[in-house]
Enzyme design. Structure first.
Site, PDB file in Angstrom:
ATOM      1  N   GLY A 186      46.467  51.234  37.906  1.00  0.00           N
ATOM      2  CA  GLY A 186      46.184  51.647  36.531  1.00  0.00           C
ATOM      3  C   GLY A 186      46.116  50.503  35.544  1.00  0.00           C
ATOM      4  CG  HIS A 216      50.051  43.198  31.255  1.00  0.00           C
ATOM      5  ND1 HIS A 216      48.769  43.050  31.736  1.00  0.00           N
ATOM      6  CD2 HIS A 216      50.269  44.537  31.142  1.00  0.00           C
ATOM      7  CE1 HIS A 216      48.219  44.249  31.892  1.00  0.00           C
ATOM      8  NE2 HIS A 216      49.111  45.174  31.558  1.00  0.00           N
ATOM      9  CG  HIS A 231      53.742  47.702  30.663  1.00  0.00           C
ATOM     10  ND1 HIS A 231      53.076  48.252  29.598  1.00  0.00           N
ATOM     11  CD2 HIS A 231      52.784  47.429  31.587  1.00  0.00           C
ATOM     12  CE1 HIS A 231      51.777  48.312  29.858  1.00  0.00           C
ATOM     13  NE2 HIS A 231      51.578  47.826  31.068  1.00  0.00           N
TER      14      HIS A 231
HETATM   15  P1  DGP Z   1      47.944  48.093  31.530  1.00  0.00           P
HETATM   16  O1  DGP Z   1      47.466  49.499  31.612  1.00  0.00           O
HETATM   17  O2  DGP Z   1      49.166  47.857  32.386  1.00  0.00           O
HETATM   18  O3  DGP Z   1      46.845  47.086  31.778  1.00  0.00           O
HETATM   19  O4  DGP Z   1      48.438  47.924  30.034  1.00  0.00           O
HETATM   20  C1  DGP Z   1      47.795  47.225  29.030  1.00  0.00           C
HETATM   21  C2  DGP Z   1      48.615  47.410  27.773  1.00  0.00           C
HETATM   22  O5  DGP Z   1      48.139  46.476  26.815  1.00  0.00           O
HETATM   23  C3  DGP Z   1      48.499  48.785  27.133  1.00  0.00           C
HETATM   24  O6  DGP Z   1      49.799  49.386  27.119  1.00  0.00           O
HETATM   25  C4  DGP Z   1      48.023  48.526  25.722  1.00  0.00           C
HETATM   26  C5  DGP Z   1      48.232  47.047  25.537  1.00  0.00           C
HETATM   27  N1  DGP Z   1      47.214  46.381  24.749  1.00  0.00           N
HETATM   28  C6  DGP Z   1      45.880  46.362  24.995  1.00  0.00           C
HETATM   29  N2  DGP Z   1      45.241  45.620  24.075  1.00  0.00           N
HETATM   30  C7  DGP Z   1      46.211  45.160  23.223  1.00  0.00           C
HETATM   31  C8  DGP Z   1      46.178  44.329  22.070  1.00  0.00           C
HETATM   32  O7  DGP Z   1      45.136  43.864  21.600  1.00  0.00           O
HETATM   33  N3  DGP Z   1      47.377  44.085  21.473  1.00  0.00           N
HETATM   34  C9  DGP Z   1      48.556  44.585  21.948  1.00  0.00           C
HETATM   35  N4  DGP Z   1      49.675  44.274  21.274  1.00  0.00           N
HETATM   36  N5  DGP Z   1      48.616  45.356  23.049  1.00  0.00           N
HETATM   37  C10 DGP Z   1      47.456  45.643  23.662  1.00  0.00           C
END
Ligand code: DGP
Length: 114
Positions: free
Chosen positions: A93, A100, A102
Site C-alpha cells: 500500500g 518512510h 510511519h
Molecule cells: P504510504 O501510503 O505509506 O506511502 O504513505 C504516504 C504518507 O505520506 C501518507 O500518509 C500521506 C503522506 N504525505 C503524502 N504527501 C505528503 C506531503 O506533501 N506532506 C506530508 N506532510 N505528508 C505527505
C-alpha cells in the site's frame, strides 16, 4: 530525486511540519494524520523502499531507528506504546516512493490492518 515530494521536503523546497532533523533523516507530521500523533521518518537520501535498500544502507537504518526512538520520547508515546509501519510497494500500500516509516500513537490501534 527530481519529482519526489519527500526529497523536496528533505531539501526544504516543500514545507512540512518538521519535528526533528539531522544530516541523515527528517521527521515531519503526516499531511493526513491517522492518529493524534502521526509522523513520518525518512532518510534524506532517496531510497524507494525497504525492498530497494541495500547492506550499505544499514548505517542509515540505524539513524532512522534512533530518530524513531527520539520522536516517541519527545511526543510522550513511550508509556502507552505506539505503532511503526513501513508500507512497501504495491501490496504494502505504498503511495509515496521514498522510504518512510510511519510512527502512530496517542490512541489504541487495532489489528490486523486492512
Ligand atoms: P504510504 O501510503 O505509506 O506511502 O504513505 C504516504 C504518507 O505520506 C501518507 O500518509 C500521506 C503522506 N504525505 C503524502 N504527501 C505528503 C506531503 O506533501 N506532506 C506530508 N506532510 N505528508 C505527505
Amino acid at each position: 530525486m527530481a519529482g519526489c515530494i519527500f526529497c523536496k521536503i528533505a531539501s526544504g523546497e516543500v514545507s512540512a511540519k518538521i519535528v526533528h532533523q539531522n544530516d541523515h533523516v527528517v521527521v515531519f507530521r503526516d499531511l493526513n494524520p491517522q492518529a493524534p500523533v502521526h509522523v513520518l521518518v525518512i532518510p534524506k537520501k532517496h531510497i524507494e523502499n525497504l525492498s530497494s535498500s541495500e547492506e550499505t544502507d544499514l548505517s542509515m537504518m540505524r539513524e532512522i531507528f534512533s530518530a524513531i526512538l527520539k520522536v516517541t520520547k519527545d511526543e510522550k508515546l513511550s508509556a502507552d506504546g505506539f505503532r511503526v509501519v513501513a508500507n512497501d510497494g504495491k501490496n504494502g500500500g505504498q503511495t509515496v516512493n521514498h522510504l518512510h516509516f510511519h510512527v502512530l500513537g496517542g490512541r489504541p490501534m487495532s489489528w490486523p490492518p486492512g
